[in-house]
Design a protein around this motif. Structure first.
Motif, PDB file in Angstrom:
ATOM      1  N   ASP A   1       1.223   6.122 -11.585  1.00  0.00           N
ATOM      2  CA  ASP A   1       0.999   5.688 -10.197  1.00  0.00           C
ATOM      3  C   ASP A   1       1.445   6.806  -9.245  1.00  0.00           C
ATOM      4  O   ASP A   1       2.621   6.970  -8.982  1.00  0.00           O
ATOM      5  CB  ASP A   1       1.789   4.392  -9.913  1.00  0.00           C
ATOM      6  N   MET A   2       0.490   7.586  -8.772  1.00  0.00           N
ATOM      7  CA  MET A   2       0.857   8.704  -7.895  1.00  0.00           C
ATOM      8  C   MET A   2       1.271   8.178  -6.528  1.00  0.00           C
ATOM      9  O   MET A   2       0.680   7.242  -6.015  1.00  0.00           O
ATOM     10  CB  MET A   2      -0.292   9.700  -7.764  1.00  0.00           C
ATOM     11  N   SER A   3       2.321   8.745  -5.992  1.00  0.00           N
ATOM     12  CA  SER A   3       2.738   8.256  -4.686  1.00  0.00           C
ATOM     13  C   SER A   3       2.017   9.056  -3.618  1.00  0.00           C
ATOM     14  O   SER A   3       2.001  10.283  -3.646  1.00  0.00           O
ATOM     15  CB  SER A   3       4.248   8.345  -4.526  1.00  0.00           C
ATOM     16  N   LEU A   4       1.392   8.359  -2.709  1.00  0.00           N
ATOM     17  CA  LEU A   4       0.660   8.987  -1.617  1.00  0.00           C
ATOM     18  C   LEU A   4       1.622   9.331  -0.504  1.00  0.00           C
ATOM     19  O   LEU A   4       2.608   8.635  -0.300  1.00  0.00           O
ATOM     20  CB  LEU A   4      -0.369   8.005  -1.061  1.00  0.00           C
ATOM     21  N   HIS A   5       1.308  10.375   0.239  1.00  0.00           N
ATOM     22  CA  HIS A   5       2.147  10.643   1.395  1.00  0.00           C
ATOM     23  C   HIS A   5       1.791   9.632   2.490  1.00  0.00           C
ATOM     24  O   HIS A   5       0.754   8.975   2.465  1.00  0.00           O
ATOM     25  CB  HIS A   5       2.046  12.090   1.866  1.00  0.00           C
ATOM     26  N   GLU A   6       2.695   9.519   3.422  1.00  0.00           N
ATOM     27  CA  GLU A   6       2.632   8.463   4.421  1.00  0.00           C
ATOM     28  C   GLU A   6       1.304   8.403   5.169  1.00  0.00           C
ATOM     29  O   GLU A   6       0.735   7.332   5.353  1.00  0.00           O
ATOM     30  CB  GLU A   6       3.776   8.657   5.412  1.00  0.00           C
ATOM     31  N   SER A   7       0.766   9.560   5.578  1.00  0.00           N
ATOM     32  CA  SER A   7      -0.464   9.501   6.367  1.00  0.00           C
ATOM     33  C   SER A   7      -1.634   8.996   5.525  1.00  0.00           C
ATOM     34  O   SER A   7      -2.475   8.249   6.010  1.00  0.00           O
ATOM     35  CB  SER A   7      -0.778  10.850   7.005  1.00  0.00           C
ATOM     36  N   ALA A   8      -1.666   9.381   4.245  1.00  0.00           N
ATOM     37  CA  ALA A   8      -2.725   8.889   3.363  1.00  0.00           C
ATOM     38  C   ALA A   8      -2.636   7.367   3.234  1.00  0.00           C
ATOM     39  O   ALA A   8      -3.650   6.668   3.262  1.00  0.00           O
ATOM     40  CB  ALA A   8      -2.629   9.547   1.986  1.00  0.00           C
ATOM     41  N   GLU A   9      -1.415   6.860   3.115  1.00  0.00           N
ATOM     42  CA  GLU A   9      -1.217   5.407   3.051  1.00  0.00           C
ATOM     43  C   GLU A   9      -1.692   4.736   4.335  1.00  0.00           C
ATOM     44  O   GLU A   9      -2.322   3.683   4.295  1.00  0.00           O
ATOM     45  CB  GLU A   9       0.263   5.073   2.803  1.00  0.00           C
ATOM     46  N   MET A  10      -1.381   5.360   5.476  1.00  0.00           N
ATOM     47  CA  MET A  10      -1.820   4.795   6.762  1.00  0.00           C
ATOM     48  C   MET A  10      -3.342   4.711   6.835  1.00  0.00           C
ATOM     49  O   MET A  10      -3.899   3.731   7.297  1.00  0.00           O
ATOM     50  CB  MET A  10      -1.324   5.653   7.939  1.00  0.00           C
ATOM     51  N   TYR A  11      -4.011   5.771   6.371  1.00  0.00           N
ATOM     52  CA  TYR A  11      -5.476   5.779   6.388  1.00  0.00           C
ATOM     53  C   TYR A  11      -6.032   4.670   5.508  1.00  0.00           C
ATOM     54  O   TYR A  11      -6.905   3.918   5.932  1.00  0.00           O
ATOM     55  CB  TYR A  11      -6.020   7.127   5.909  1.00  0.00           C
ATOM     56  N   LEU A  12      -5.517   4.566   4.290  1.00  0.00           N
ATOM     57  CA  LEU A  12      -6.018   3.534   3.371  1.00  0.00           C
ATOM     58  C   LEU A  12      -5.797   2.142   3.944  1.00  0.00           C
ATOM     59  O   LEU A  12      -6.689   1.291   3.919  1.00  0.00           O
ATOM     60  CB  LEU A  12      -5.332   3.647   2.003  1.00  0.00           C
ATOM     61  N   GLU A  13      -4.602   1.923   4.469  1.00  0.00           N
ATOM     62  CA  GLU A  13      -4.287   0.607   5.030  1.00  0.00           C
ATOM     63  C   GLU A  13      -5.198   0.300   6.222  1.00  0.00           C
ATOM     64  O   GLU A  13      -5.685  -0.824   6.368  1.00  0.00           O
ATOM     65  CB  GLU A  13      -2.814   0.561   5.463  1.00  0.00           C
ATOM     66  N   THR A  14      -5.446   1.297   7.059  1.00  0.00           N
ATOM     67  CA  THR A  14      -6.287   1.099   8.240  1.00  0.00           C
ATOM     68  C   THR A  14      -7.732   0.810   7.840  1.00  0.00           C
ATOM     69  O   THR A  14      -8.360  -0.106   8.384  1.00  0.00           O
ATOM     70  CB  THR A  14      -6.225   2.341   9.160  1.00  0.00           C
ATOM     71  N   ILE A  15      -8.253   1.572   6.879  1.00  0.00           N
ATOM     72  CA  ILE A  15      -9.626   1.335   6.409  1.00  0.00           C
ATOM     73  C   ILE A  15      -9.719  -0.079   5.825  1.00  0.00           C
ATOM     74  O   ILE A  15     -10.669  -0.814   6.088  1.00  0.00           O
ATOM     75  CB  ILE A  15     -10.051   2.398   5.376  1.00  0.00           C
ATOM     76  N   TYR A  16      -8.696  -0.447   5.067  1.00  0.00           N
ATOM     77  CA  TYR A  16      -8.673  -1.786   4.465  1.00  0.00           C
ATOM     78  C   TYR A  16      -8.640  -2.889   5.534  1.00  0.00           C
ATOM     79  O   TYR A  16      -9.446  -3.816   5.498  1.00  0.00           O
ATOM     80  CB  TYR A  16      -7.465  -1.906   3.525  1.00  0.00           C
ATOM     81  N   THR A  17      -7.731  -2.774   6.499  1.00  0.00           N
ATOM     82  CA  THR A  17      -7.622  -3.833   7.510  1.00  0.00           C
ATOM     83  C   THR A  17      -8.874  -3.875   8.388  1.00  0.00           C
ATOM     84  O   THR A  17      -9.320  -4.951   8.766  1.00  0.00           O
ATOM     85  CB  THR A  17      -6.352  -3.692   8.387  1.00  0.00           C
ATOM     86  N   LEU A  18      -9.463  -2.717   8.682  1.00  0.00           N
ATOM     87  CA  LEU A  18     -10.733  -2.715   9.436  1.00  0.00           C
ATOM     88  C   LEU A  18     -11.833  -3.397   8.632  1.00  0.00           C
ATOM     89  O   LEU A  18     -12.653  -4.126   9.183  1.00  0.00           O
ATOM     90  CB  LEU A  18     -11.162  -1.281   9.781  1.00  0.00           C
ATOM     91  N   SER A  19     -11.837  -3.178   7.312  1.00  0.00           N
ATOM     92  CA  SER A  19     -12.888  -3.773   6.470  1.00  0.00           C
ATOM     93  C   SER A  19     -12.769  -5.292   6.395  1.00  0.00           C
ATOM     94  O   SER A  19     -13.727  -5.978   6.037  1.00  0.00           O
ATOM     95  CB  SER A  19     -12.876  -3.161   5.065  1.00  0.00           C
ATOM     96  N   LEU A  20     -11.587  -5.827   6.740  1.00  0.00           N
ATOM     97  CA  LEU A  20     -11.423  -7.283   6.750  1.00  0.00           C
ATOM     98  C   LEU A  20     -12.177  -7.916   7.924  1.00  0.00           C
ATOM     99  O   LEU A  20     -12.566  -9.079   7.860  1.00  0.00           O
ATOM    100  CB  LEU A  20      -9.936  -7.671   6.835  1.00  0.00           C
TER     101      LEU A  20
END
Length: 127
Positions: A1-20
């Motif tokens: 499980d590679m740990s993503l840096h914070e900004s990458a996590e923010m992008y993924l979370e944002t894309i996910y919440t927008l997709s909801l």
């Protein structure tokens, strides 16, 4: 499980919440949601694609891969747990959400599990 840096996590979370709430998510939507410049978002999208978290279709819509979706869901869950815990302590919703954003990328799995267990036991069924 590679740990993503914070900004990458923010992008993924944002894309996910927008997709909801959006049928299609574009880079511009992400840029607006995060108040980042379009070139920054394009760079991040390129990296996330390379690392297998994201795909872009012919129309330029961003689609999370299975890995991307699983990762984003975990980040989003951390966010919800931390927000709920802070609100249970009497913090207003806006501040709780902002602080959860800051904490969710750095908190250890051990501490998160302890908070999750505590909220399950004593929270108002929020988690």
């Amino acid at each position: 499980d590679m740990s993503l840096h914070e900004s990458a996590e923010m992008y993924l979370e944002t894309i996910y919440t927008l997709s909801l709430t959006h049928t299609h998510v574009r880079s511009i939507d992400v840029a607006e949601a995060l108040s980042y410049s379009r070139p920054s978002v394009s760079r991040a999208v390129g990296l996330l694609k390379q690392e297998g978290y994201l795909e872009m279709d012919a129309d330029g819509f961003l689609l999370l891969t299975k890995l991307g979706k699983n990762t984003a869901e975990k980040i989003y869950e951390r966010h919800k747990i931390l927000s709920a815990a802070l609100m249970a302590l009497g913090i207003d919703q806006e501040t709780a959400a902002e602080d959860a954003c800051k904490i969710e990328h750095d908190i250890s799995e051990k501490s998160l599990e302890a908070i999750r267990a505590h909220m399950k036991r004593y929270g108002k069924g929020t988690v």
